[in-house]
Scaffold this motif. Sequence first.
Motif, PDB file in Angstrom:
ATOM      1  N   GLU A 299       2.369   1.748  -3.450  1.00 39.96           N
ATOM      2  CA  GLU A 299       1.376   2.239  -4.402  1.00 39.96           C
ATOM      3  C   GLU A 299       1.107   3.731  -4.229  1.00 39.96           C
ATOM      4  O   GLU A 299       0.934   4.459  -5.201  1.00 39.96           O
ATOM      5  N   LEU A 300       1.106   4.213  -3.000  1.00 36.81           N
ATOM      6  CA  LEU A 300       0.939   5.648  -2.750  1.00 36.81           C
ATOM      7  C   LEU A 300       2.150   6.424  -3.260  1.00 36.81           C
ATOM      8  O   LEU A 300       2.014   7.443  -3.935  1.00 36.81           O
ATOM      9  N   TYR A 301       3.350   5.937  -2.937  1.00 37.74           N
ATOM     10  CA  TYR A 301       4.569   6.658  -3.300  1.00 37.74           C
ATOM     11  C   TYR A 301       4.924   6.551  -4.779  1.00 37.74           C
ATOM     12  O   TYR A 301       5.697   7.358  -5.279  1.00 37.74           O
TER      13      TYR A 301
ATOM     14  N   VAL B 164       1.116  12.990  -0.414  1.00 37.61           N
ATOM     15  CA  VAL B 164       2.338  12.209  -0.231  1.00 37.61           C
ATOM     16  C   VAL B 164       3.562  13.128  -0.268  1.00 37.61           C
ATOM     17  O   VAL B 164       3.733  13.897  -1.208  1.00 37.61           O
TER      18      VAL B 164
ATOM     19  N   VAL C 128      -1.960   4.724  -6.618  1.00 39.33           N
ATOM     20  CA  VAL C 128      -3.217   5.074  -5.950  1.00 39.33           C
ATOM     21  C   VAL C 128      -3.028   6.457  -5.340  1.00 39.33           C
ATOM     22  O   VAL C 128      -1.905   6.854  -5.018  1.00 39.33           O
ATOM     23  N   ARG C 129      -4.124   7.163  -5.186  1.00 36.63           N
ATOM     24  CA  ARG C 129      -4.037   8.532  -4.669  1.00 36.63           C
ATOM     25  C   ARG C 129      -4.813   8.723  -3.376  1.00 36.63           C
ATOM     26  O   ARG C 129      -4.870   9.835  -2.852  1.00 36.63           O
ATOM     27  N   THR C 130      -5.434   7.654  -2.892  1.00 31.77           N
ATOM     28  CA  THR C 130      -6.222   7.747  -1.665  1.00 31.77           C
ATOM     29  C   THR C 130      -5.837   6.628  -0.708  1.00 31.77           C
ATOM     30  O   THR C 130      -5.342   5.574  -1.109  1.00 31.77           O
ATOM     31  N   PHE C 131      -6.093   6.885   0.562  1.00 30.07           N
ATOM     32  CA  PHE C 131      -5.981   5.823   1.564  1.00 30.07           C
ATOM     33  C   PHE C 131      -7.160   4.878   1.382  1.00 30.07           C
ATOM     34  O   PHE C 131      -8.124   5.204   0.680  1.00 30.07           O
TER      35      PHE C 131
ATOM     36  N   GLN D 142       0.833  -1.207   0.000  1.00 27.01           N
ATOM     37  CA  GLN D 142       0.000   0.000   0.000  1.00 27.01           C
ATOM     38  C   GLN D 142       0.867   1.257   0.000  1.00 27.01           C
ATOM     39  O   GLN D 142       0.571   2.223  -0.698  1.00 27.01           O
ATOM     40  N   THR D 143       1.940   1.226   0.765  1.00 25.42           N
ATOM     41  CA  THR D 143       2.855   2.364   0.830  1.00 25.42           C
ATOM     42  C   THR D 143       3.516   2.590  -0.526  1.00 25.42           C
ATOM     43  O   THR D 143       3.581   3.721  -1.014  1.00 25.42           O
TER      44      THR D 143
ATOM     45  N   TYR E 257      -8.161  11.426   0.275  1.00 21.09           N
ATOM     46  CA  TYR E 257      -7.046  11.758  -0.603  1.00 21.09           C
ATOM     47  C   TYR E 257      -5.756  11.821   0.212  1.00 21.09           C
ATOM     48  O   TYR E 257      -5.748  12.350   1.320  1.00 21.09           O
ATOM     49  N   ALA E 258      -4.671  11.278  -0.315  1.00 19.38           N
ATOM     50  CA  ALA E 258      -3.378  11.267   0.375  1.00 19.38           C
ATOM     51  C   ALA E 258      -2.450  12.333  -0.204  1.00 19.38           C
ATOM     52  O   ALA E 258      -2.255  12.394  -1.419  1.00 19.38           O
TER      53      ALA E 258
END
Length: 154
Positions: free
Chosen positions: A55-57, A72, A61-64, A52-53, A69-70
Amino acid sequence: MRRAPRPPVFDPPQRLGPRVALAMLLWAGGAQADIAVIVHADNPVQSLTVRQTAELYLGRVRTFDTGQYAVVVDQGRDDPLRGRFFKDVSGMSIGQVTAYWSRLQFTGQVQPPRSIDGDAAVLDFVRRNPAAIGYVNSTAMVDPRVKTVLVLRE
């Protein structure tokens, strides 16, 4: 016959402040601290997986998982912690991460995480932004306004 010079005398840790002693011991042993992935204390996310980390970085993905919305934030471009972080979460070197983001920016799909220099600045940004996610050296984590959602062990 010349004698070898004597090694410098190390001041025992009990004479130093506890933080200084710990830092010196870690430095002398070549050890590195863990990396703490952090979010604002009010963020409902309690934990994240390595995937998950990543994918965010990596902008996949752009949301938790909560749908929020995250925002980052990344460490500075030359920070050694950044190299360890990306190797641990994605298996990519900094060169590969740079090439990855260059391709994505060229297509106009997504922008890389905002770069902030230093643990103190990342902590400050996350503590002031409820949607923020960042990472810091775990020894920098002493702020009740942020919480750790993942620890990347040395």
